[in-house]
Design a protein around this motif. Structure first.
Motif, PDB file in Angstrom:
ATOM      1  N   LEU A 117      53.566  17.668  35.423  1.00 18.32           N
ATOM      2  CA  LEU A 117      52.781  18.755  34.846  1.00 18.32           C
ATOM      3  C   LEU A 117      52.969  18.879  33.340  1.00 18.32           C
ATOM      4  O   LEU A 117      52.032  19.215  32.618  1.00 18.32           O
ATOM      5  N   ASP A 118      54.175  18.615  32.850  1.00 19.71           N
ATOM      6  CA  ASP A 118      54.421  18.681  31.405  1.00 19.71           C
ATOM      7  C   ASP A 118      53.508  17.712  30.662  1.00 19.71           C
ATOM      8  O   ASP A 118      52.943  18.049  29.614  1.00 19.71           O
ATOM      9  N   LYS A 119      53.368  16.519  31.215  1.00 21.09           N
ATOM     10  CA  LYS A 119      52.535  15.500  30.579  1.00 21.09           C
ATOM     11  C   LYS A 119      51.071  15.922  30.570  1.00 21.09           C
ATOM     12  O   LYS A 119      50.368  15.774  29.569  1.00 21.09           O
ATOM     13  N   PHE A 120      50.606  16.472  31.698  1.00 22.81           N
ATOM     14  CA  PHE A 120      49.215  16.924  31.772  1.00 22.81           C
ATOM     15  C   PHE A 120      48.959  18.061  30.787  1.00 22.81           C
ATOM     16  O   PHE A 120      47.938  18.085  30.086  1.00 22.81           O
ATOM     17  N   LEU A 121      49.899  19.001  30.708  1.00 19.71           N
ATOM     18  CA  LEU A 121      49.702  20.184  29.870  1.00 19.71           C
ATOM     19  C   LEU A 121      49.887  19.909  28.380  1.00 19.71           C
ATOM     20  O   LEU A 121      49.650  20.792  27.555  1.00 19.71           O
ATOM     21  N   LYS A 122      50.304  18.712  28.022  1.00 15.60           N
ATOM     22  CA  LYS A 122      50.323  18.335  26.603  1.00 15.60           C
ATOM     23  C   LYS A 122      48.917  18.048  26.104  1.00 15.60           C
ATOM     24  O   LYS A 122      48.642  18.137  24.903  1.00 15.60           O
ATOM     25  N   ASN A 123      48.023  17.715  27.027  1.00 17.96           N
ATOM     26  CA  ASN A 123      46.666  17.317  26.656  1.00 17.96           C
ATOM     27  C   ASN A 123      45.596  18.283  27.146  1.00 17.96           C
ATOM     28  O   ASN A 123      44.418  18.098  26.865  1.00 17.96           O
ATOM     29  N   ALA A 124      46.013  19.284  27.905  1.00 21.71           N
ATOM     30  CA  ALA A 124      45.044  20.228  28.461  1.00 21.71           C
ATOM     31  C   ALA A 124      45.736  21.559  28.736  1.00 21.71           C
ATOM     32  O   ALA A 124      46.963  21.639  28.770  1.00 21.71           O
ATOM     33  N   THR A 125      44.939  22.595  28.905  1.00 23.72           N
ATOM     34  CA  THR A 125      45.460  23.921  29.234  1.00 23.72           C
ATOM     35  C   THR A 125      44.837  24.389  30.535  1.00 23.72           C
ATOM     36  O   THR A 125      43.637  24.209  30.758  1.00 23.72           O
ATOM     37  N   VAL A 126      45.667  24.964  31.388  1.00 26.26           N
ATOM     38  CA  VAL A 126      45.204  25.572  32.626  1.00 26.26           C
ATOM     39  C   VAL A 126      45.377  27.083  32.478  1.00 26.26           C
ATOM     40  O   VAL A 126      46.408  27.544  31.997  1.00 26.26           O
ATOM     41  N   PHE A 127      44.366  27.849  32.862  1.00 25.85           N
ATOM     42  CA  PHE A 127      44.449  29.300  32.711  1.00 25.85           C
ATOM     43  C   PHE A 127      43.754  30.002  33.867  1.00 25.85           C
ATOM     44  O   PHE A 127      42.944  29.415  34.592  1.00 25.85           O
ATOM     45  N   LEU A 128      44.106  31.259  34.047  1.00 25.51           N
ATOM     46  CA  LEU A 128      43.506  32.095  35.080  1.00 25.51           C
ATOM     47  C   LEU A 128      42.778  33.257  34.415  1.00 25.51           C
ATOM     48  O   LEU A 128      43.283  33.857  33.466  1.00 25.51           O
ATOM     49  N   ILE A 129      41.604  33.569  34.925  1.00 25.42           N
ATOM     50  CA  ILE A 129      40.853  34.735  34.462  1.00 25.42           C
ATOM     51  C   ILE A 129      40.886  35.788  35.567  1.00 25.42           C
ATOM     52  O   ILE A 129      40.565  35.504  36.723  1.00 25.42           O
ATOM     53  N   ASP A 130      41.309  36.975  35.222  1.00 24.33           N
ATOM     54  CA  ASP A 130      41.398  38.080  36.175  1.00 24.33           C
ATOM     55  C   ASP A 130      40.032  38.761  36.265  1.00 24.33           C
ATOM     56  O   ASP A 130      39.565  39.360  35.301  1.00 24.33           O
ATOM     57  N   THR A 131      39.391  38.672  37.435  1.00 28.88           N
ATOM     58  CA  THR A 131      38.062  39.264  37.584  1.00 28.88           C
ATOM     59  C   THR A 131      38.110  40.778  37.788  1.00 28.88           C
ATOM     60  O   THR A 131      37.066  41.426  37.877  1.00 28.88           O
ATOM     61  N   GLN A 132      39.337  41.311  37.909  1.00 28.14           N
ATOM     62  CA  GLN A 132      39.531  42.761  38.070  1.00 28.14           C
ATOM     63  C   GLN A 132      38.934  43.284  39.381  1.00 28.14           C
ATOM     64  O   GLN A 132      38.633  44.468  39.496  1.00 28.14           O
ATOM     65  N   GLN A 133      38.749  42.404  40.346  1.00 30.30           N
ATOM     66  CA  GLN A 133      38.271  42.850  41.654  1.00 30.30           C
ATOM     67  C   GLN A 133      38.846  41.949  42.748  1.00 30.30           C
ATOM     68  O   GLN A 133      39.186  40.808  42.492  1.00 30.30           O
ATOM     69  N   LYS A 134      38.968  42.504  43.935  1.00 36.70           N
ATOM     70  CA  LYS A 134      39.533  41.741  45.038  1.00 36.70           C
ATOM     71  C   LYS A 134      38.450  40.931  45.745  1.00 36.70           C
ATOM     72  O   LYS A 134      37.276  41.301  45.742  1.00 36.70           O
ATOM     73  N   GLY A 135      38.881  39.827  46.336  1.00 39.87           N
ATOM     74  CA  GLY A 135      37.979  39.020  47.141  1.00 39.87           C
ATOM     75  C   GLY A 135      38.411  39.087  48.594  1.00 39.87           C
ATOM     76  O   GLY A 135      39.602  39.125  48.890  1.00 39.87           O
ATOM     77  N   ASP A 136      37.458  39.123  49.506  1.00 40.49           N
ATOM     78  CA  ASP A 136      37.765  39.209  50.932  1.00 40.49           C
ATOM     79  C   ASP A 136      37.548  37.832  51.555  1.00 40.49           C
ATOM     80  O   ASP A 136      36.414  37.374  51.711  1.00 40.49           O
ATOM     81  N   THR A 137      38.642  37.166  51.899  1.00 34.63           N
ATOM     82  CA  THR A 137      38.581  35.767  52.326  1.00 34.63           C
ATOM     83  C   THR A 137      37.784  35.555  53.607  1.00 34.63           C
ATOM     84  O   THR A 137      36.935  34.660  53.689  1.00 34.63           O
ATOM     85  N   ALA A 138      38.071  36.350  54.633  1.00 35.15           N
ATOM     86  CA  ALA A 138      37.501  36.103  55.963  1.00 35.15           C
ATOM     87  C   ALA A 138      35.971  35.991  55.961  1.00 35.15           C
ATOM     88  O   ALA A 138      35.419  35.005  56.460  1.00 35.15           O
ATOM     89  N   PRO A 139      35.222  36.974  55.405  1.00 35.08           N
ATOM     90  CA  PRO A 139      33.758  36.845  55.444  1.00 35.08           C
ATOM     91  C   PRO A 139      33.234  35.682  54.617  1.00 35.08           C
ATOM     92  O   PRO A 139      32.215  35.076  54.959  1.00 35.08           O
ATOM     93  N   LEU A 140      33.938  35.331  53.531  1.00 38.11           N
ATOM     94  CA  LEU A 140      33.507  34.203  52.710  1.00 38.11           C
ATOM     95  C   LEU A 140      33.696  32.881  53.444  1.00 38.11           C
ATOM     96  O   LEU A 140      32.832  31.996  53.400  1.00 38.11           O
ATOM     97  N   VAL A 141      34.828  32.741  54.128  1.00 37.09           N
ATOM     98  CA  VAL A 141      35.072  31.529  54.916  1.00 37.09           C
ATOM     99  C   VAL A 141      34.074  31.443  56.066  1.00 37.09           C
ATOM    100  O   VAL A 141      33.510  30.379  56.347  1.00 37.09           O
ATOM    101  N   ASN A 142      33.855  32.569  56.733  1.00 41.39           N
ATOM    102  CA  ASN A 142      32.895  32.582  57.847  1.00 41.39           C
ATOM    103  C   ASN A 142      31.489  32.227  57.370  1.00 41.39           C
ATOM    104  O   ASN A 142      30.751  31.519  58.061  1.00 41.39           O
ATOM    105  N   ASP A 143      31.138  32.721  56.187  1.00 39.15           N
ATOM    106  CA  ASP A 143      29.826  32.407  55.615  1.00 39.15           C
ATOM    107  C   ASP A 143      29.707  30.909  55.329  1.00 39.15           C
ATOM    108  O   ASP A 143      28.671  30.288  55.599  1.00 39.15           O
TER     109      ASP A 143
END
Length: 313
Positions: free
Chosen positions: A171-197
């Motif tokens: 991971l150190d080698k990968f992150l020398k050439n790229a950045t990984v980040f998370l964006i907080d959507t400020q809302q929850k997601g409900d897994t079960a109905p999305l998977v069922n869909d």
């Protein structure tokens, strides 16, 4: 560290969400920024402790109602006694955010009350199956991968025929050439109905063909190039993956973030993808130029979290 204090981390399913349900490769890693462990309620019994204990008791009733299944893999009487004594799950893992809150809980339950105490590469598949049954109580259907990551606390590669391998990522080698980040959507997601869909959509031959012929190959290209630190190939593949999800998983991308997603694709400055099932929680981002990406994020007033090698895997 004794079992009462044993830590379980969240996870990041880097690649393979949804497609793993149809047998594709997947790569998932522990996310050590978030952690959880079992504890017993203090004499003061805070509201957080009482709520967690209550939720655990609700889940225990589910296990008990399916005792024909869970009696063979869990010591339900020990779990019941501990719940009566004030057992709760002390967790910093955000719920319904795609970073493994239910997976960590199932891993903790199985580590403390399960019948398989030893874990090695030879029994990963059996362990994953047991954890899958446990997590199905939350999502309706679970691959078992999320709790397995929390249980073994190492990156896991899922390959053909559901083959599981513990992997060492540079991971150190990968992150020398790229950045990984998370964006907080400020809302929850409900897994079960999305998977069922998704599973319902897969009953359509056209949609299933798209998954098999387009999504699965590009997801696997992302995994191979990521593991090999082939940055050029990786960003070509992640661009294709991001585009596929934008076009075909629109209902899983929170509305307020679709413009940002499209901006990344059009500008070629960054790529976004789902983090878990989507519908809310975090979005996972990749860029070769974080300074330029930060301009877009700040302009659109979105909060983000930059991921380091110490928090990944």
């Amino acid at each position: 560290m004794n079992k009462e204090c044993e830590l379980f981390h969240g996870k990041l399913l880097l690649f393979g969400e949804y497609s793993v349900l149809l047998g594709s490769m997947a790569l998932s890693i522990p996310f050590k920024m978030f952690k959880a462990n079992f504890a017993f309620m203090s004499s003061n019994k805070s509201e957080t402790e009482k709520k967690s204990n209550s939720e655990l008791k609700k889940y225990f009733r589910y296990l008990l109602s399916n005792s024909d299944v869970f009696d063979s893999i869990l010591n339900l009487s020990d779990l019941e006694n501990d719940l009566k004594s004030g057992l709760f799950f002390d967790s910093s893992i955000p719920i319904s955010y795609g970073v493994g809150s239910s997976g960590a809980l199932c891993a903790a339950i199985y580590k403390r009350y399960g019948n398989m105490k030893e874990c090695n590469e030879a029994n990963l598949t059996d362990l994953k199956q047991s954890l899958s049954m446990l997590e199905s109580g939350f999502h309706g259907k679970s691959s078992g991968l999320d709790p397995l990551i929390s249980y073994v606390n190492k990156p896991i590669l899922v390959s053909g025929n559901d083959k599981l391998d513990l992997v060492n990522l540079q991971l150190d080698k990968f992150l020398k050439n790229a950045t990984v980040f998370l964006i907080d959507t400020q809302q929850k997601g409900d897994t079960a109905p999305l998977v069922n869909d998704f599973l319902l959509q897969c009953e359509s031959i056209d949609f299933r063909t798209k998954i098999v012929e387009q999504l699965i190959p590009v997801s696997q290209n992302c995994i191979n190039s990521f593991c090999n630190n082939d940055i050029d190939s990786f960003f070509e593949s992640i661009q294709s993956l991001s585009s596929f999800q934008y076009q075909n998983f629109t209902n899983k991308i929170p509305y307020a973030y679709r413009t940002l997603w499209k901006t990344g694709l059009d500008s070629n400055k960054f790529c976004l993808k789902l983090c878990g099932s989507g519908g809310g929680g975090y979005l996972l981002g990749f860029t070769r130029n974080m300074k330029e990406t930060e301009k877009f994020l700040s302009k659109m007033e979105f909060s983000y979290l930059r991921i380091t090698s110490t928090s990944m895997g």
